[in-house]
Design a protein around this motif. Structure first.
Motif, mmCIF file in Angstrom:
data_model
loop_
_atom_site.group_PDB
_atom_site.id
_atom_site.type_symbol
_atom_site.label_atom_id
_atom_site.label_comp_id
_atom_site.label_asym_id
_atom_site.label_seq_id
_atom_site.Cartn_x
_atom_site.Cartn_y
_atom_site.Cartn_z
ATOM 1 N N HIS A 401 -11.967 73.079 23.675
ATOM 2 C CA HIS A 401 -12.758 73.633 24.775
ATOM 3 C C HIS A 401 -12.270 73.073 26.112
ATOM 4 C CE1 HIS A 401 -16.265 73.876 27.515
ATOM 5 N NE2 HIS A 401 -16.558 74.991 26.858
ATOM 6 N N LEU A 438 -19.992 75.238 22.231
ATOM 7 C CA LEU A 438 -18.593 75.104 22.625
ATOM 8 C C LEU A 438 -17.745 76.228 22.035
ATOM 9 C CD1 LEU A 438 -18.180 71.232 22.174
ATOM 10 C CD2 LEU A 438 -18.218 72.482 24.343
ATOM 11 N N MET A 442 -15.695 79.159 24.102
ATOM 12 C CA MET A 442 -14.256 79.392 23.933
ATOM 13 C C MET A 442 -13.982 80.848 23.608
ATOM 14 S SD MET A 442 -12.674 76.040 21.975
ATOM 15 C CE MET A 442 -14.000 75.735 20.806
#
Length: 931
Positions: A401, A438, A442
């Motif tokens: 990330h 996260l 992404m």
């Protein structure tokens, strides 16, 4: 090099030398002697090859074959040299200039030869060439060529080798693996010594950079994906050449002859060396099977031989998975492990040599030394040690990330630690809200998810964090339509979605590029693209199964109930829009009405369009074309009008009147008599099937033909925007007209993708066909158009019935090598619900020239009128859809008649499959599985 068991069973050099000595003692004339020498050499070579193949078929591995084949060639070359220098061109007391050494270079120098590979020889001289050495070299080469061997050769002095090795990377690499075969050993020793002191010393970092750059360029030429479904197992990404590159670098830097020696140098761990050896063993066995099966130096694992190689290597069908799919999955996982080794090896080199990074670096990273808890070394994220993952496993995702957010690369050493701690990606981590946040960020990042997700996949994190995705990692789609594995197709599709959103594909997909900015939920769209093929390979409808995955996964990732429902609907219906656009008549109001009823909202319509475009565009390089774009664009706009209260709600009569009024504006110079005559020819279906500009073109074509008294008028219009050529034919109607015209197009090489068929009130047919060439482009070359016109005229002048040219056995449009593995069951579907006015017949079968002609003739013979047709091809599968009526202009609803139609069409499909004959296969002997 490992010892080769029972070498004399492969070749006895003593016996071969004795045979050649006997020939020399007979004192034959030169021609007879050469023939006798050739017989002796060929006998030894063939016997040795047969023994090596026997061992392979008995279970020996590919590396054993490679070493044994190299040994066989060594003995042939050495014995031939001794015979040549001792008998054919003897020199009693050779001067220093007349000495010669024969050196094996390249893969042969490494002591590895595939069954049909070239042998690379260096004829090494002390100085310039002399007449005696030229004679020896020439004689040896001619005898090797007479044996049918492919020989790569060079004749150079030691000075030449050193000079060229400095400037030419290929020559330097070949000298790196040089191995003495015959002649003057001191010459070879001089070359080796000077090579190390004058070239290798101090040039290691430059050699590494050049070899990695060479590798990257090779990957680019081969498509830059290790997940292509017909991979080149030698030159492709993740193939043998990548392993060779690592070995060359190791040999150059550490002067090792075995990868295992890198353990003591601290470059690789025992586990990583084992991975290298297993990958090499698998790829060599695969390569040897490929050479033996094809009988040539074939390096591409094509569809036609994958099934047989899978059988030979012991991959069987079980648990709903084909043996060939298990083989290819194993191959792709091996290719991935080769990529992992490359990163690990490069990280070790950087650490040891403390030199600049071997990968491209963003400038930003040079400005800071720490970001979000990770170190930055030379512009790449690093980790202090394994504790960063063991103390907080979320960092396994946070690392990727952070790299995405700051546009940074990840240091190979950090990736190495990630792969060593994949067990931490467990049920607890998958349930962690921060980890899921996260991942979702992404996936939906405005910076684009493709590179990050591919990096996650390569590291093994992706498939563990999303286990359903892990099930499709390296899974091939065995249909000759998709070009990539399921996981790679998905990642490519997400990358295309990002490029659409950024406006980078607006010339190719203008509507999707506009619509994508109108969707209300980006993350719904990205999740739908991510999940659309997530359930492939599970033995059921992957759309339905994928929707269930979405319903479970989306809440875990933080989506609301409403978002989850929309994602699940999109996954369930992700094929709906393409099926309607490519297989149904979108000029039929019911088609649009039914589609709109399923879609229900403009938001879903927009989401579905963008998803459909990304999905098709990601199938392969040539899958998307202007015609598909046009069909989807038309379907989108017509459905948008319905959903927003457009004209489709108006009555049919009003729309017909509006179409005629629009045409009148296009023909202001026509007299009332001509105008009324023309309008009387059309029927409501005709007026509702085209726009005003097309109606005007038809009107002018008809008036010109009748004024000239023509019985056949052909109008051709090339539409480069839609990548199609429109052919409009005006001629007297007759039974089987569509079929005969389809035959004419087939004869001329034009592929029909759409058709509209009308019989006007004056008994004339006005038929419009949209055709493409063999590469999905407009059929526009002048000589081809001339051939098409001539074929139409010739066919219509002939007698009714199937066209003799197309009755003979015809090749398929797919390469013949594909047929052995592309199994397509013929199928006929008849639908009376898709249209209010027509019966819709869908036919599925293997594509081949003349299929459309034969099918349409059968429909004519069944007394059916064809009003329109949709013609589609998906790899080897043809999907042809016809809108038909009976002789009275009504839908066909009698069950007996429907059964007869289905039976007759199935009969035609089965006849054509039988006429195509068995697929051609490479000549080969039946053998047992190799392992």
């Amino acid at each position: 090099m490992d010892t080769i068991p029972d070498q004399r069973a492969i070749i006895s050099r003593r016996k071969l030398a004795a045979a050649l000595s006997d020939i020399a003692s007979v004192k034959l004339d030169p021609a007879a002697e050469r023939a006798a020498v050739l017989v002796a050499l060929r006998t030894a070579l063939n016997a040795g090859r047969a023994e090596i193949r026997r061992r392979f078929e008995a279970g020996a591995g590919g590396r054993e074959v490679a070493r044994a084949t190299s040994f066989l060639m060594d003995q042939i070359v050495r014995t031939l040299y001794e015979f040549t220098s001792g008998h054919v061109y003897p020199v009693a007391n050779p001067s220093a200039a007349e000495h010669l050494a024969i050196v094996a270079v390249g893969g042969y120098g490494r002591g590895e030869l595939a069954p049909h590979s070239d042998i690379d020889l260096l004829f090494l001289l002390p100085y310039k060439r002399t007449p005696s050495t030229e004679q020896v070299v020439e004689y040896i080469l001619y005898r090797l060529w007479d044996l049918g061997l492919r020989v790569g050769h060079a004749t150079r002095s030691v000075d030449d080798c050193i000079r060229l090795g400095r400037s030419d990377l290929t020559i330097r690499t070949s000298l790196l693996e040089a191995r003495f075969l015959a002649g003057k050993p001191s010459l070879f020793q001089e070359l080796r010594s000077r090579f190390q002191t004058e070239i290798v010393a101090g040039s290691g970092p430059d050699f590494v950079e050049q070899k990695l750059a060479e590798r990257d360029e090779r990957h680019r030429r081969m498509g830059d994906s290790r997940y292509a479904l017909e991979p080149n197992i030698k030159e492709g990404k993740g193939g043998l050449r990548d392993l060779h590159t690592l070995f060359w670098i190791a040999k150059y830097l550490y002067r090792v002859d075995d990868v295992a020696a890198l353990i003591d140098r601290g470059v690789l761990t025992r586990k990583e060396v084992t991975t290298f050896e297993k990958a090499e063993a698998f790829l060599w066995t695969l390569r040897c099977n490929l050479h033996y099966l094809t009988g040539r130096a074939e390096e591409r694992l094509t569809f036609d031989i994958q099934t047989e190689i899978g059988r030979r290597m012991g991959y069987t069908d079980h648990a709903g998975t084909k043996g060939v799919e298990r083989l290819m999955k194993h191959y792709f996982l091996i290719a991935k492990s080769v990529g992992d080794l490359t990163r690990i090896f490069c990280a070790a080199l950087e650490a040891e040599h403390q030199r600049k990074p071997l990968f491209r670096l963003p400038v930003w990273g040079l400005l800071r030394r720490e970001v979000d808890g990770f170190g930055v070394d030379g512009g790449r994220l690093t980790v202090p040690g394994p504790q960063i993952f063991t103390q907080d496993p979320v960092n396994l995702l946070r690392l990727f990330h952070t790299a995405q957010y700051y546009d940074l690369d990840i240091h190979p050493a950090a990736l190495r630690l990630v792969t060593q701690h994949l067990k931490l990606v467990n049920r607890q981590l998958r349930a962690n809200p921060e980890a899921n946040r996260l991942f979702l960020e992404m996936l939906t990042s405005p910076k684009g998810p493709e590179a990050t997700l591919r990096r996650l996949n390569e590291a093994g994190v992706f498939g563990r964090f999303i286990p359903d995705f892990g099930r499709v990692v390296a899974q091939m789609q065995y249909d000759m339509y998709h070009h990539y594995t399921v996981d790679e197709h998905t990642i490519v599709a997400l990358g295309i979605l990002h490029r659409i959103e950024q406006g980078l594909l607006k010339d190719e997909v203008p509507v999707a590029s506009e619509v994508v900015h109108k969707v209300l939920s980006r993350r719904v769209l990205y999740l739908a693209v991510f999940l659309h093929d997530i359930a492939k390979g599970r033995g059921g409808d992957h759309s339905e199964l994928g929707a269930r995955v979405a319903q479970k996964l989306c809440p875990r990732l933080g989506l609301s109930d409403e978002e989850t429902e929309t994602v699940a609907w999109l996954v369930r219906q992700h094929l709906l829009m393409s099926n309607i656009a490519f297989k149904r008549d979108i000029d039929d109001p019911k088609t649009i009405a039914d589609f709109a009823e399923e879609v229900q909202s403009l938001e879903r319509l927009r989401l579905l369009l963008v998803l459909t475009v990304a999905d098709i565009r990601a199938v392969g390089p040539k899958t998307w074309n202007g015609w598909k774009a046009a069909l989807l664009r038309d379907l989108y706009y017509r459905t948008e009008e319905v959903l927003s209260g457009g004209f489709v709600t108006e009555g049919r009569e009003a729309r017909v009147a509006a179409a005629i009024e629009a045409l009148r504006a296009q023909l202001p110079d026509w007299s009332e008599e001509d105008w009324n005559t023309h309008v009387a020819r059309g029927n409501p279906s005709y007026w509702l099937s085209f726009d005003a500009a097309t109606h005007a073109r038809h009107a002018r074509q008809i008036r010109a033909a009748e004024a000239a008294g023509e019985v056949l008028s052909i109008d051709i219009r090339i539409d480069h925007w839609r990548a199609v050529t429109e052919v409009t034919i005006y001629t007297p109607d007759q039974a089987g007209l569509f079929s005969r015209l389809a035959g004419a197009f087939a004869i001329s090489g034009a592929n029909i993708v759409d058709a509209r068929i009308f019989t006007l009130s004056n008994g004339m047919a006005l038929d419009s066909f949209w055709v493409q060439d063999g590469e999905d482009g407009p059929f526009d070359r002048p000589e081809k158009l001339a051939r098409l016109k001539a074929a139409v005229a010739r066919v219509l002048a002939g007698r009714p019935g199937p066209i003799p040219e197309l009755e003979r056995r015809q090749p398929t449009t797919m390469p013949n090598r594909m047929l052995a593995v592309v199994k397509i069951a013929p199928r006929v579907l008849i639908d009376n619900r898709a249209s209010n006015t027509h019966t819709v017949i869908e036919i599925n079968g293997r594509d081949r020239r003349g299929l459309l002609h034969r099918i349409t003739w059968a429909l004519t013979d069944l007394n059916l009128q064809i009003s329109s047709a949709k013609i589609s091809t998906y790899g080897a599968r043809a999907v042809d859809v016809f809108y038909v009526k009976d002789l009275f202009g009504l839908k066909v609803e009698n069950e007996t008649k429907l059964k007869a139609i289905r039976g007759r069409l199935m009969e035609v499909l089965e006849e054509m499959a039988a006429e195509a004959g068995p697929p051609e296969k490479p000549a080969l002997k039946t053998v047992a599985a190799a392992q």
